[in-house]
Design an enzyme around this catalytic site. Structure first.
Site, PDB file in Angstrom:
ATOM      1  N   ASP A  73       0.814  -1.214   0.000  1.00  0.00           N
ATOM      2  CA  ASP A  73       0.000   0.000   0.000  1.00  0.00           C
ATOM      3  C   ASP A  73       0.851   1.270   0.000  1.00  0.00           C
ATOM      4  OD1 ASP A  73       1.033  -0.215   2.498  1.00  0.00           O
ATOM      5  OD2 ASP A  73      -0.837   0.171   3.571  1.00  0.00           O
ATOM      6  N   HIS A 290      25.676   0.632 -16.496  1.00  0.00           N
ATOM      7  CA  HIS A 290      24.647   1.207 -15.620  1.00  0.00           C
ATOM      8  C   HIS A 290      24.730   0.556 -14.240  1.00  0.00           C
ATOM      9  CE1 HIS A 290      21.981   2.779 -19.182  1.00  0.00           C
ATOM     10  NE2 HIS A 290      23.065   3.478 -18.990  1.00  0.00           N
ATOM     11  N   ASP A 307      28.635   8.895 -12.319  1.00  0.00           N
ATOM     12  CA  ASP A 307      27.734   9.370 -13.379  1.00  0.00           C
ATOM     13  C   ASP A 307      26.457   9.792 -12.669  1.00  0.00           C
ATOM     14  OD1 ASP A 307      25.866   9.643 -15.429  1.00  0.00           O
ATOM     15  OD2 ASP A 307      26.562   7.891 -16.538  1.00  0.00           O
ATOM     16  N   ASP A 319      23.421  15.410 -16.782  1.00  0.00           N
ATOM     17  CA  ASP A 319      23.872  14.014 -16.878  1.00  0.00           C
ATOM     18  C   ASP A 319      25.381  14.078 -17.109  1.00  0.00           C
ATOM     19  OD1 ASP A 319      24.323  11.351 -17.379  1.00  0.00           O
ATOM     20  OD2 ASP A 319      23.256  11.310 -19.304  1.00  0.00           O
ATOM     21  N   HIS A 400      28.496   1.265 -25.878  1.00  0.00           N
ATOM     22  CA  HIS A 400      27.385   2.234 -25.899  1.00  0.00           C
ATOM     23  C   HIS A 400      27.629   3.330 -26.929  1.00  0.00           C
ATOM     24  CE1 HIS A 400      29.789   5.251 -23.656  1.00  0.00           C
ATOM     25  NE2 HIS A 400      30.151   4.268 -22.851  1.00  0.00           N
ATOM     26  N   HIS A 404      23.257  11.282 -26.395  1.00  0.00           N
ATOM     27  CA  HIS A 404      21.788  11.234 -26.418  1.00  0.00           C
ATOM     28  C   HIS A 404      21.279  12.627 -26.099  1.00  0.00           C
ATOM     29  CE1 HIS A 404      21.779  11.235 -21.957  1.00  0.00           C
ATOM     30  NE2 HIS A 404      22.739  10.342 -22.028  1.00  0.00           N
ATOM     31  N   HIS A 411      17.306  10.538 -20.936  1.00  0.00           N
ATOM     32  CA  HIS A 411      17.365  10.144 -22.349  1.00  0.00           C
ATOM     33  C   HIS A 411      16.152  10.784 -23.013  1.00  0.00           C
ATOM     34  CE1 HIS A 411      19.844   6.413 -20.943  1.00  0.00           C
ATOM     35  NE2 HIS A 411      20.546   7.516 -20.955  1.00  0.00           N
ATOM     36  N   GLU A 435      29.822  11.445 -24.347  1.00  0.00           N
ATOM     37  CA  GLU A 435      30.233  10.585 -23.244  1.00  0.00           C
ATOM     38  C   GLU A 435      30.919   9.298 -23.688  1.00  0.00           C
ATOM     39  OE1 GLU A 435      26.979   8.489 -21.262  1.00  0.00           O
ATOM     40  OE2 GLU A 435      25.530   9.701 -22.372  1.00  0.00           O
ATOM     41  N   TYR A 439      36.293   0.561 -21.286  1.00  0.00           N
ATOM     42  CA  TYR A 439      35.998  -0.301 -20.132  1.00  0.00           C
ATOM     43  C   TYR A 439      36.743  -1.615 -20.301  1.00  0.00           C
ATOM     44  CZ  TYR A 439      32.266   3.118 -20.460  1.00  0.00           C
ATOM     45  OH  TYR A 439      31.561   4.301 -20.599  1.00  0.00           O
ATOM     46  N   ARG A 457      34.862   6.836 -18.077  1.00  0.00           N
ATOM     47  CA  ARG A 457      33.924   7.563 -18.936  1.00  0.00           C
ATOM     48  C   ARG A 457      34.017   9.035 -18.543  1.00  0.00           C
ATOM     49  NH1 ARG A 457      29.721   4.626 -18.406  1.00  0.00           N
ATOM     50  NH2 ARG A 457      28.486   5.650 -16.783  1.00  0.00           N
ATOM     51  N   GLU A 459      31.742  12.503 -19.344  1.00  0.00           N
ATOM     52  CA  GLU A 459      30.460  12.886 -19.941  1.00  0.00           C
ATOM     53  C   GLU A 459      30.144  14.342 -19.636  1.00  0.00           C
ATOM     54  OE1 GLU A 459      27.046  10.693 -18.466  1.00  0.00           O
ATOM     55  OE2 GLU A 459      25.826  11.370 -20.162  1.00  0.00           O
TER      56      GLU A 459
END
Ligand code: GLY
Ligand code: MN
Ligand code: MN
Length: 499
Positions: A73, A290, A307, A319, A400, A404, A411, A435, A439, A457, A459
């Site tokens: 609930d 991610h 990130d 981002d 990737h 974007h 996104h 970005e 890796y 990375r 970005e």
């Protein structure tokens, strides 16, 4: 649209008649003064006018969506559908179950915002409804107050069904069908009498509306660009707060969680929330694109890939990714990988020009990545072959895309047509990320052992201008030496880092 939660017999003591009489009395009057219009209400009017021009003579229905159950609930904090936020100017957690209707007129459309106005204090909802009741979740605006906020005619959502049913046979209705499953079911019932062909046509029209509302956000207006700039500024401050607390995160253990928490504290304090689940990825976790589990340790000598983005009350989000050495200094191997990613990012940013293809940014960045992978002896073929359509071997280490669109959604504009997005042309006012990353997973036996477990990375959020572009997140350092100097400055207590 409905109160889905049943009464809670195990948790709610029945209310006596004496209580019901008593609870209704003795409250101060509601404030007489109306709230000021939201700054976004003006731009939202222009956006509705654009929708009106696109769909003349049609009834356009854009729901905010309803509360979503988290478990049993309890609900998640509400988030309006992005198209609804864009067309009304409402942000934060406004306004579950609201529906914007654009009703066609001879000269365009009349807009009405249907909401659940606050229930009177003598209603059972006021004290007995844990989902909507004022005593449980706070006071909602009246119709007049909401009208002042959004500069729109407002009506009680109780009247929505009649509005949608009116002239249903002769009026084309376009619904943003993905926003509110309960309302979509209601509209489906209205369409039950249609022929199979007309039903299919209605479904196509609904899908076209989804696309149109997504594409309406591809080019940001001046208000939106101001919000994006502010979201990036708040994000830079939150990154600095994380750096200041890194020694504590290492000391406490479960450091990725600590990093997520510190960023989240700042996002929640200066904005509405984080724009997406923070990725706080240390060591090999940085190679999981991610990584939002964030349950790892921060170990001296490892990198932290952070990130994260602050989302403002208007729901516009940054981002941004920075990859930071936990000691404050990159090792030679880490620096080598970092410099390659930075070079790729510089190439991507340079390609982000008005009139360029959206994919040019990726092409420029990935060419640099492939060249470095070849130089390090990792590619089984030459960089050129890998970059060709039949190749793609380099993608093992950057699977990737590079960019974007960014805005209310991290996104953003994802339902835009491919010819306007992935195969589209960059135009002034578009905001995209750049970005690239590399890796090297710890279990990748094709990578030199000394490079395994390094993930990088970088970005940034780039607005396309008339003459080129501007990096909205440039307040955060990017070169390896600037990153080191910035961290050292923060740890030495200098407010602006060492830069
Ligand atoms: N934070 C998710 C992304 O960079 O797309
Ligand atoms: Mn991104
Ligand atoms: Mn990101």
């Amino acid at each position: 649209m409905s109160d889905r939660h049943p009464d809670l017999p195990n948790r709610q003591t029945p209310f006596s008649e004496a209580f019901k009489a008593f609870i209704a009395e003795g409250w101060a009057p509601y404030p007489a003064e109306m709230p000021a219009a939201l700054p976004a209400s003006g731009p939202a009017k222009d956006r509705r006018a654009a929708v009106s021009r696109q769909f003349p003579g049609e009834r356009v229905v854009v729901p905010a969506g309803g509360l979503v159950t988290r478990s049993n609930d309890t609900d998640y904090r509400f988030r309006p559908h992005s198209a609804f936020a864009h067309l009304t100017g409402l942000g934060t957690d406004c306004e579950p179950d609201a529906v914007l209707v654009l009703e066609p007129t001879d000269s365009g459309h009349d807009a009405t915002l249907y909401i659940r106005p606050r229930a009177p204090r003598d209603s059972a909802e006021f004290y007995a409804n844990p989902r909507y009741g004022e005593m449980w979740v706070g006071q909602r605006p009246s119709l007049e107050e909401m009208s002042a906020l959004v500069d729109l005619i407002c009506a009680d959502v109780e009247g929505l069904a009649d509005h949608l049913a009116k002239d249903a046979d002769s009026t084309v209705l376009r619904l943003l069908a993905e926003a509110d499953p309960a309302l979509t079911a209601q509209v489906d019932r209205l369409r039950e009498g249609l022929s199979a062909e007309d039903k299919a046509a209605a479904t196509v029209r609904d899908a076209e509306l989804t696309v149109a509302l997504s594409e309406l956000r591809l080019v940001k207006d001046a208000f939106e660009l101001g919000e994006m700039r502010e979201a990036c500024a708040q994000t830079a401050d939150a990154f600095a707060a994380v750096v200041a607390d890194l020694p504590e995160a290492v000391r406490r253990g479960r450091g990725e969680r600590w990093v997520e928490g510190v960023f989240g504290l700042h996002a929640r304090h200066t904005g509405n929330a984080v724009g997406y689940d923070t990725i706080a990825a240390s060591g090999d976790h940085a190679c999981t694109l991610h990584w939002i589990r964030n349950d790892g340790e921060l170990r001296e000598g490892d990198l932290l890939l952070l990130d994260a983005g602050v989302e403002l009350d208007t729901l516009y989000t940054a981002d941004v990714t920075r990859t930071l050495p936990l000691t404050g200094t990159f090792t030679p191997d880490q620096r080598m990988v970092y410099e390659a990613v930075l070079e790729a990012q510089e190439a991507g940013i340079a390609a982000a020009q008005p009139g360029a293809e959206f994919l040019d940014v990726h092409r420029a960045a990935i060419a640099v990545i492939a060249r470095h992978l070849q130089a390090w002896g990792l590619l089984p073929v030459g960089a050129e072959e890998s970059l060709g359509e039949e190749g793609g071997q380099h993608r093992r280490w950057m699977v990737h895309g590079t960019s974007h669109h960014l805005g209310i959604d991290v996104h953003d504009c994802a339902q835009a047509r491919v010819e306007n997005y992935r195969q589209g042309t960059l135009a002034p006012g578009m905001v995209i990320t750049v970005e690239p990353g590399i890796y090297f997973k710890s279990d990748d036996e094709l990578v030199h052992a000394h490079l395994r477990g390094i993930g990088v990375r970088i970005e940034d959020d780039i607005v396309i201008t008339e003459t080129g572009n501007e990096n909205l997140s440039a307040a955060l350092p990017r070169t390896s030496t600037d990153v080191e100097a910035w961290m050292a400055g923060i740890w030495a207590g200098r407010e602006d880092g060492a830069r």
